[in-house]
Scaffold this motif. Structure first.
Motif, PDB file in Angstrom:
ATOM      1  N   HIS A   4       9.192   8.368  21.922  1.00 28.93           N
ATOM      2  CA  HIS A   4       9.374   9.281  23.053  1.00 28.93           C
ATOM      3  C   HIS A   4       9.110  10.721  22.621  1.00 28.93           C
ATOM      4  CE1 HIS A   4      11.060  11.186  26.555  1.00 28.93           C
ATOM      5  NE2 HIS A   4      11.941  11.823  25.795  1.00 28.93           N
ATOM      6  N   GLU A   5       8.248  11.427  23.344  1.00 28.26           N
ATOM      7  CA  GLU A   5       7.920  12.830  23.084  1.00 28.26           C
ATOM      8  C   GLU A   5       7.521  13.079  21.630  1.00 28.26           C
ATOM      9  OE1 GLU A   5      10.323  15.565  26.264  1.00 28.26           O
ATOM     10  OE2 GLU A   5      11.283  15.268  24.322  1.00 28.26           O
TER      11      GLU A   5
ATOM     12  N   SER B 177      16.794   7.613  16.711  1.00 34.69           N
ATOM     13  CA  SER B 177      18.060   8.098  17.264  1.00 34.69           C
ATOM     14  C   SER B 177      19.192   7.089  17.113  1.00 34.69           C
ATOM     15  CB  SER B 177      17.888   8.436  18.754  1.00 34.69           C
ATOM     16  OG  SER B 177      16.863   9.385  18.935  1.00 34.69           O
TER      17      SER B 177
ATOM     18  N   ASP C  99      17.139  17.789  20.747  1.00 31.96           N
ATOM     19  CA  ASP C  99      15.812  17.497  21.276  1.00 31.96           C
ATOM     20  C   ASP C  99      14.766  17.324  20.168  1.00 31.96           C
ATOM     21  OD1 ASP C  99      15.912  20.156  20.525  1.00 31.96           O
ATOM     22  OD2 ASP C  99      15.075  20.933  22.398  1.00 31.96           O
TER      23      ASP C  99
ATOM     24  N   THR D  86      14.181  11.299  17.987  1.00 29.96           N
ATOM     25  CA  THR D  86      13.531  10.438  18.969  1.00 29.96           C
ATOM     26  C   THR D  86      13.592   8.983  18.532  1.00 29.96           C
ATOM     27  OG1 THR D  86      11.526  10.146  20.300  1.00 29.96           O
ATOM     28  CG2 THR D  86      11.213  10.643  17.955  1.00 29.96           C
TER      29      THR D  86
ATOM     30  N   ASP E 140      10.806   3.461  23.092  1.00 34.31           N
ATOM     31  CA  ASP E 140      11.407   2.788  24.237  1.00 34.31           C
ATOM     32  C   ASP E 140      11.778   1.368  23.807  1.00 34.31           C
ATOM     33  OD1 ASP E 140      10.889   5.016  25.824  1.00 34.31           O
ATOM     34  OD2 ASP E 140       9.124   4.127  26.782  1.00 34.31           O
TER      35      ASP E 140
ATOM     36  N   SER F 254      15.052   3.497  27.762  1.00 36.39           N
ATOM     37  CA  SER F 254      13.938   4.341  27.330  1.00 36.39           C
ATOM     38  C   SER F 254      14.353   5.164  26.107  1.00 36.39           C
ATOM     39  CB  SER F 254      13.526   5.284  28.457  1.00 36.39           C
ATOM     40  OG  SER F 254      14.552   6.243  28.692  1.00 36.39           O
ATOM     41  N   GLY F 255      13.371   5.643  25.355  1.00 31.31           N
ATOM     42  CA  GLY F 255      13.647   6.532  24.227  1.00 31.31           C
ATOM     43  C   GLY F 255      14.419   7.760  24.671  1.00 31.31           C
ATOM     44  N   GLU F 256      14.086   8.274  25.839  1.00 29.72           N
ATOM     45  CA  GLU F 256      14.796   9.446  26.370  1.00 29.72           C
ATOM     46  C   GLU F 256      16.271   9.134  26.621  1.00 29.72           C
ATOM     47  OE1 GLU F 256      14.555  12.612  30.078  1.00 29.72           O
ATOM     48  OE2 GLU F 256      13.362  10.783  30.162  1.00 29.72           O
ATOM     49  N   ALA F 257      16.546   7.989  27.237  1.00 30.24           N
ATOM     50  CA  ALA F 257      17.935   7.596  27.524  1.00 30.24           C
ATOM     51  C   ALA F 257      18.708   7.348  26.223  1.00 30.24           C
ATOM     52  CB  ALA F 257      17.963   6.354  28.407  1.00 30.24           C
TER      53      ALA F 257
ATOM     54  N   ARG G 216      18.168   8.756  23.301  1.00 33.65           N
ATOM     55  CA  ARG G 216      18.454  10.063  22.695  1.00 33.65           C
ATOM     56  C   ARG G 216      19.624  10.737  23.416  1.00 33.65           C
ATOM     57  NH1 ARG G 216      13.632  14.157  22.033  1.00 33.65           N
ATOM     58  NH2 ARG G 216      13.772  14.299  24.293  1.00 33.65           N
ATOM     59  N   ARG G 217      19.595  10.750  24.743  1.00 36.55           N
ATOM     60  CA  ARG G 217      20.694  11.356  25.516  1.00 36.55           C
ATOM     61  C   ARG G 217      22.026  10.686  25.192  1.00 36.55           C
ATOM     62  NH1 ARG G 217      17.690  11.060  30.054  1.00 36.55           N
ATOM     63  NH2 ARG G 217      18.956   9.341  30.814  1.00 36.55           N
TER      64      ARG G 217
END
Length: 177
Positions: A22-23, A110, A133, A136, A139, A144-147, A149-150
């Motif tokens: 992710h990113e 992460s 941020d 990482t 997914d 997801s990779g974003e979720a 990380r959060r």
């Protein structure tokens, strides 16, 4: 409080193949931003590289740091073979030798190596600042990779039982001392 910057597993074998984390490119830029700020303050930059018998075999192309990272000869390196950057490595001794009192963490993944290393560092008495941020993962079927990380930014920051504080802040807010 004397810092050290730990950058975990940002290696070609994990960042180059598709699908990428992710990113991936943005995270690499943020890591470069952190390393430049750390060096400007005289804070040690420690690259931690995972080693295995496959894609991340020691000294193989996949084991090398991602090509866009700005590595300097004065940076330090630690090899590891588990998700815990302290287990059977010289990281603890190196941090002691450097007089490190707190750590900043960025990197990959992460939910594995970042999470485990943050928890172990806190258990060893280090306050930890997670560059929220600048870590990482890929997914996964469940998130997801974003979720992921959060989730880890929130979960790790909520742990108080180790004693030392764990905080997650955007890399633009990371202050090196």
């Amino acid at each position: 409080m004397k810092n050290a910057l730990l950058i975990i597993d940002v290696q070609r074998g994990l960042f180059d193949p598709e699908p990428r984390p992710h990113e991936a490119d943005v995270v690499l830029e943020r890591i470069n931003f952190l390393t430049m700020r750390a060096r400007d303050k005289g804070v040690p930059v420690i690259w931690i590289q995972h080693e295995d018998a496959g894609e991340l075999a020691f000294l193989s192309p996949g084991w090398q740091l991602a090509s866009s990272l700005l590595e300097l000869p004065t940076d330090l390196k630690v090899g590891k073979k588990t998700a815990d950057s302290f287990l059977n490595t010289d990281l603890g001794g190196l941090l002691s030798q450097l007089g490190t009192e707190s750590i900043v963490v960025a990197g990959y993944a992460s939910e594995f190596c970042v999470d485990t290393t943050v928890r172990r560092a806190a258990a060893l008495g280090f306050p930890v600042l997670i560059a929220a941020d600048a870590h990482t993962t890929h997914d996964k079927p469940h998130a997801s990779g974003e979720a992921i990380r959060r989730h880890h930014n929130a979960t790790l920051s909520a742990i108080s039982s180790f004693g030392p504080q764990i905080r997650a802040v955007p890399c633009s807010e990371v202050e090196f001392e």
